[in-house]
Design an enzyme around this catalytic site. Structure first.
Site, PDB file in Angstrom:
ATOM      1  N   CYS A 165      -4.733  -3.235   4.162  1.00 15.96           N
ATOM      2  CA  CYS A 165      -4.301  -2.767   5.485  1.00 15.96           C
ATOM      3  C   CYS A 165      -5.387  -2.863   6.555  1.00 15.96           C
ATOM      4  CB  CYS A 165      -3.760  -1.338   5.369  1.00 15.96           C
ATOM      5  SG  CYS A 165      -2.624  -0.892   6.717  1.00 15.96           S
ATOM      6  N   GLU A 213       0.852  -1.182   0.000  1.00 14.77           N
ATOM      7  CA  GLU A 213       0.000   0.000   0.000  1.00 14.77           C
ATOM      8  C   GLU A 213       0.895   1.242   0.000  1.00 14.77           C
ATOM      9  OE1 GLU A 213      -3.706   1.795   2.687  1.00 14.77           O
ATOM     10  OE2 GLU A 213      -2.128   0.606   3.656  1.00 14.77           O
ATOM     11  N   LYS A 222     -10.419   0.634  -1.090  1.00 16.51           N
ATOM     12  CA  LYS A 222     -10.318   0.369   0.348  1.00 16.51           C
ATOM     13  C   LYS A 222     -11.554   0.890   1.070  1.00 16.51           C
ATOM     14  CE  LYS A 222      -7.150   1.090   4.266  1.00 16.51           C
ATOM     15  NZ  LYS A 222      -5.906   1.789   4.678  1.00 16.51           N
TER      16      LYS A 222
END
Length: 501
Positions: A212, A80, A179
């Site tokens: 993440c 990321e 995300k």
């Protein structure tokens, strides 16, 4: 500089796979990238300057991709923020963004670069995949125009998304993921309206992808595994290690084990931000990992994985995480419990006073039981057993139940829960369990130097005990059963009161 770790037994196997087309297994690669960061600025740079910075990072990633491909890798995951970093406002990140189409458009940017306008980063990534016959996973930024007819359209007339892309070995865009659970500091990006569960099929299994902070979530992380039955998760992350319980390698490897999937985790590498810790994790074992707070170089890792781990005889048996703990009486103690903080959460602790014994500590509905034997009770190190049962509310909201044995930072009990890096006390025997109200528990065992304990030295029993099995004395830094109670979470982890500004 790119260094590479690849177990020696894998290389001949890679040649065998390529020669006969057997796809029961595949070679996975992850690259921990020391990102070249832009200069801090309050005003946006030009598109040309942004592309120059991104090209420098892709130059480094290209070397990793080529090296992985020459060693037989079928797929490589990069981190990321790996192409432009993370030091941005909403305005200053804009020159780095591209319009990323939905994969259903059937697009190979490398061979049709102008089809969707200005997209030099997508073209470059597509060509990397195509020219090296390897799936390439990267994290970039997507921009989507909107107008006043959309009541949620931002004032600047566009949505900006933290986005993962996957290009297959022909260079075709096969996955795009926005995300869903943004971390509190990600002010440069918008939350997608709805969660996307992004999966795609390959000759070597079914893959899912998220980013993440999503790993803490039920949606999309758990949904992807349980409902969509993926075999492997691609996981770009920019994870800064928050000791003692949220270091990347222990948590990510525990997640892969508990969820029963392969996890290909690529972290950024920035020691000043405590960012390191990448790995390739299977349900039954940690295949390879990298944790390095000493150097500033990137690291490539490769390992062989089963394409469909659920069907393998080594697939771990299901665990009833509360079976043992609810069937025993709490161990009595004459000493008083004491409070301590771990990452803004107030734990209830009890000190391990002797070189062997059994302790129980409780908070709300969670009681944690520990039985242990040390080689010797050192006077210069203190250990405590802790429990937490509550809603974490800082930098996101999510409900936790945690049992942990940890070394305190000093002999002062007020330091229990503070970060610590080394331990000299060795445990010959241990068994940790808890009365968990969830089936989602992630077991961690971290040794001195923040290294993982080898699987040969411990086991997770079907009745929910994390216990020793080899008799080898282990310098334990942290042992934890990290439980997530998803039904008590707010609707989205990254939104709500209590975030750090």
């Amino acid at each position: 500089m790119i260094t590479s770790y690849f177990p020696k037994y894998v290389a001949p196997f890679a040649l065998f796979v390529l020669s006969v087309g057997a796809l029961d297994t595949f070679i996975a690669a992850v690259y921990e990238h020391a990102v070249i960061l832009p200069n801090r600025t309050e005003t946006p740079v030009s598109e040309e300057e942004a592309l120059l910075l991104m090209s420098k990072n892709i130059d480094v990633l290209e070397k990793a991709v080529k090296l992985a491909a020459t060693q037989g890798a079928h797929i490589i995951v990069t981190p990321e923020d790996g192409i432009y970093g993370w030091v941005f406002t909403r305005e200053t990140i804009y020159p780095y963004l591209e319009d990323i189409p939905h994969p259903e458009v059937n697009w190979i940017p490398c061979t049709d670069p102008q089809r969707f306008g200005y997209a030099p980063v997508q073209v470059r990534l597509s060509c990397l995949a195509k020219d090296n016959s390897i799936y390439v996973v990267a994290n970039i930024g997507d921009k989507k125009p909107c107008n006043a007819s959309d009541p949620k359209c931002p004032p600047d007339g566009r949505y900006q998304y933290n986005t993962d892309v996957v290009f297959d070995s022909q260079g075709k865009l096969v996955a795009r993921y926005h995300k869903y659970n943004l971390f509190a500091p990600e002010v440069q990006f918008d939350f997608p309206k709805d969660s996307e569960v992004v999966t795609f099929d390959t000759p070597f299994g079914k893959f899912g992808i998220f980013t993440c902070f999503d790993i803490f979530s039920h949606d999309p992380a758990v949904v992807m595994v349980n409902k969509f039955q993926v075999d492997s998760i691609l996981y770009p992350t920019a994870w800064y290690n928050t000791l003692p319980l949220l270091s990347a390698v222990p948590f990510h490897s525990a997640w892969a084990r508990a969820m029963g999937v392969n996890l290909l985790s690529a972290n950024t590498h920035n020691t000043s931000m405590h960012m390191t810790g990448s790995g390739i994790y299977a349900p039954e074992a940690v295949k390879v990992y990298h944790y390095d707070m000493e150097t500033e170089s990137g690291q490539l890792m490769l390992s062989e994985l089963k394409s469909r781990p659920r069907s393998a005889p080594t697939f771990p048996a299901p665990v009833d995480w509360s079976a043992y703990a609810t069937g025993i009486q709490p161990f009595l103690s004459e000493q008083l419990d004491f409070p301590g903080m771990i990452y803004f959460d107030e734990f209830t602790f009890t000190e391990l006073k002797r070189n062997a014994g059994s302790y129980t500590v409780c908070q709300k509905d969670l009681c944690c039981h520990l039985t242990y034997k040390m080689s010797e009770k050192r006077t210069d190190e203190v250990y405590a057993l802790g429990a937490f049962d509550g809603l974490h509310t800082v930098e996101g909201q999510y409900y936790l139940q945690i049992c942990t044995l940890l070394k305190c930072q000093t002999t002062d009990l007020r330091t229990c829960g503070e970060p610590v890096g080394s331990a000299f006390t060795k445990f010959e025997e241990f068994a940790l369990s808890g009365t968990f109200g969830t089936s989602y528990v992630f077991p961690q065992l971290i040794l001195s130097g923040s290294q993982l304990a080898p699987e040969s030295h411990y086991e997770v029993s079907r009745d929910g005990r994390l216990q020793s099995r080899s008799g080898a004395p282990l310098p334990i830094l942290v042992m934890a059963l990290y439980g997530r109670v998803f039904e008590k979470d707010p609707p989205r982890l990254g939104q709500g009161p209590g975030k750090l500004q």
